[in-house]
Design a protein around this motif. Structure first.
Motif, PDB file in Angstrom:
ATOM      1  N   ALA A   1     -17.961 -23.028 -31.620  1.00 11.35           N
ATOM      2  CA  ALA A   1     -16.683 -23.086 -30.903  1.00 11.35           C
ATOM      3  C   ALA A   1     -15.476 -23.000 -31.837  1.00 11.35           C
ATOM      4  N   ASN A   2     -15.556 -23.619 -33.015  1.00  8.52           N
ATOM      5  CA  ASN A   2     -14.411 -23.567 -33.925  1.00  8.52           C
ATOM      6  C   ASN A   2     -14.203 -22.170 -34.500  1.00  8.52           C
ATOM      7  N   ILE A   3     -15.313 -21.463 -34.786  1.00  5.93           N
ATOM      8  CA  ILE A   3     -15.208 -20.096 -35.299  1.00  5.93           C
ATOM      9  C   ILE A   3     -14.717 -19.163 -34.195  1.00  5.93           C
ATOM     10  N   ASP A   4     -15.217 -19.368 -32.975  1.00  6.01           N
ATOM     11  CA  ASP A   4     -14.771 -18.553 -31.839  1.00  6.01           C
ATOM     12  C   ASP A   4     -13.274 -18.709 -31.595  1.00  6.01           C
ATOM     13  N   ALA A   5     -12.760 -19.942 -31.708  1.00  7.84           N
ATOM     14  CA  ALA A   5     -11.330 -20.173 -31.471  1.00  7.84           C
ATOM     15  C   ALA A   5     -10.480 -19.339 -32.431  1.00  7.84           C
ATOM     16  N   LEU A   6     -10.881 -19.272 -33.681  1.00  6.27           N
ATOM     17  CA  LEU A   6     -10.160 -18.472 -34.675  1.00  6.27           C
ATOM     18  C   LEU A   6     -10.317 -16.976 -34.395  1.00  6.27           C
ATOM     19  N   PHE A   7     -11.532 -16.572 -34.064  1.00  3.17           N
ATOM     20  CA  PHE A   7     -11.822 -15.157 -33.823  1.00  3.17           C
ATOM     21  C   PHE A   7     -11.108 -14.659 -32.567  1.00  3.17           C
ATOM     22  N   ASP A   8     -11.107 -15.473 -31.518  1.00  7.39           N
ATOM     23  CA  ASP A   8     -10.495 -15.092 -30.249  1.00  7.39           C
ATOM     24  C   ASP A   8      -8.980 -14.911 -30.387  1.00  7.39           C
TER      25      ASP A   8
ATOM     26  N   ARG B   1     -28.376 -18.946 -32.383  1.00  7.78           N
ATOM     27  CA  ARG B   1     -27.545 -19.847 -33.199  1.00  7.78           C
ATOM     28  C   ARG B   1     -26.283 -19.120 -33.637  1.00  7.78           C
ATOM     29  N   CYS B   2     -25.293 -19.896 -34.088  1.00 10.50           N
ATOM     30  CA  CYS B   2     -24.046 -19.309 -34.571  1.00 10.50           C
ATOM     31  C   CYS B   2     -24.361 -18.336 -35.702  1.00 10.50           C
ATOM     32  N   GLU B   3     -23.785 -17.156 -35.610  1.00 12.52           N
ATOM     33  CA  GLU B   3     -24.093 -16.115 -36.582  1.00 12.52           C
ATOM     34  C   GLU B   3     -23.359 -16.289 -37.899  1.00 12.52           C
ATOM     35  N   VAL B   4     -22.508 -17.314 -37.977  1.00  9.91           N
ATOM     36  CA  VAL B   4     -21.820 -17.622 -39.230  1.00  9.91           C
ATOM     37  C   VAL B   4     -22.323 -18.934 -39.819  1.00  9.91           C
ATOM     38  N   THR B   5     -22.346 -19.986 -39.012  1.00 13.57           N
ATOM     39  CA  THR B   5     -22.673 -21.321 -39.527  1.00 13.57           C
ATOM     40  C   THR B   5     -24.140 -21.688 -39.387  1.00 13.57           C
TER      41      THR B   5
END
Length: 260
Positions: free
Chosen positions: A193-200, A154-158
């Protein structure tokens, strides 16, 4: 060594009381929530219920998962089911269990090279074309994502658990990494996906204790549209390893300089 197998409720309850929360329990077929599930001893979800006839118990996770009787209940591929309540109490149970369970499997770098051979792509960078580069990235990302889904799930943040919306997000970018770093779970987070977009895009990063930090290159309004807030206390839900801290140092520096 083998796990202890209990078929009598009273014997299991006595063992459970002695152990407190220091040991491990495997519950086979314990209803929808706990079916073939690992718990810490003392967990209420591992209590004996009607129509249940056995428990496998051990002082260590290694002993529990090395028992052939326990392995017979577990999936041949994919993740291992771990009690969510136990995971919240002591983060990392799922990851440790999955690493132990799949320890004998082929190393990702070997799988990567094997798949590249099937695609007709050289495993080294010599003479690399744009097409070869794209195929290498696709194959590598697919292997890494499957591994992360099995281990972290699972997402490690959300905490999002929908596989289609989860991304294997590199800390040190793909184009700055060698093949070992590209396929290392120490160089990745599993993110929505939304967290990845910011992180990337280096618009967010994480401190060594997992707290989300923000670039000045993105507005509060844009963050809000993505369900993120500077004051939200968002963080990685597990302890960050020393290796990941090294990768994150450079990522945080990039984050401070990032612009939309």
């Amino acid at each position: 060594m083998q796990a202890e197998r209990f078929t009598v409720k009273q014997d299991y309850d006595d063992w459970n009381r002695r152990k407190g929360d220091t040991a491990y329990v495997f519950v086979p077929y314990a209803g929808n929530y706990a079916a073939s599930c690992i718990h810490y001893s003392g967990c209420a979800y591992a209590n004996w219920r009607n129509k249940q006839s056995e428990r496998f118990c051990a002082d260590s996770l290694e002993v529990l998962l090395s028992d052939k009787r326990v392995r017979g209940f577990l999936p041949k591929a994919g993740g291992i089911k771990v009690c969510l309540a136990c995971e919240r109490i002591r983060n990392g149970l799922r990851e440790r269990a999955t690493q132990l369970l799949f320890k004998p499997l082929v190393l990702p770098i070997d799988e990567f090279r094997r798949q590249l051979e099937q695609e007709g792509i050289p495993s080294g960078k010599e003479g690399e074309t744009e097409r070869w580069s794209l195929v290498r990235r696709r194959v590598g990302q697919d292997i890494l994502r499957k591994r992360l889904l099995a281990i972290r799930g699972r997402c490690e943040v959300t905490g999002l658990e929908t596989p289609a919306l989860l991304v294997a997000s590199h800390i040190q970018p793909w184009n700055r990494s060698n093949d070992e770093e590209r396929l290392s779970i120490e160089n990745t987070f599993l993110l929505a996906a939304n967290i990845d977009a910011l992180f990337d895009k280096n618009l967010i990063s994480f401190s060594d204790d997992g707290l989300m930090v923000f670039s000045l290159g993105i507005s509060d309004a844009s963050l809000q549209c993505l369900g993120v807030s500077r004051k939200g206390g968002h963080r990685i839900s597990r302890t960050i390893s020393d290796v990941q801290k090294q990768f994150l140092l450079a990522h945080r520096n990039d984050c401070l300089m990032a612009k939309v």
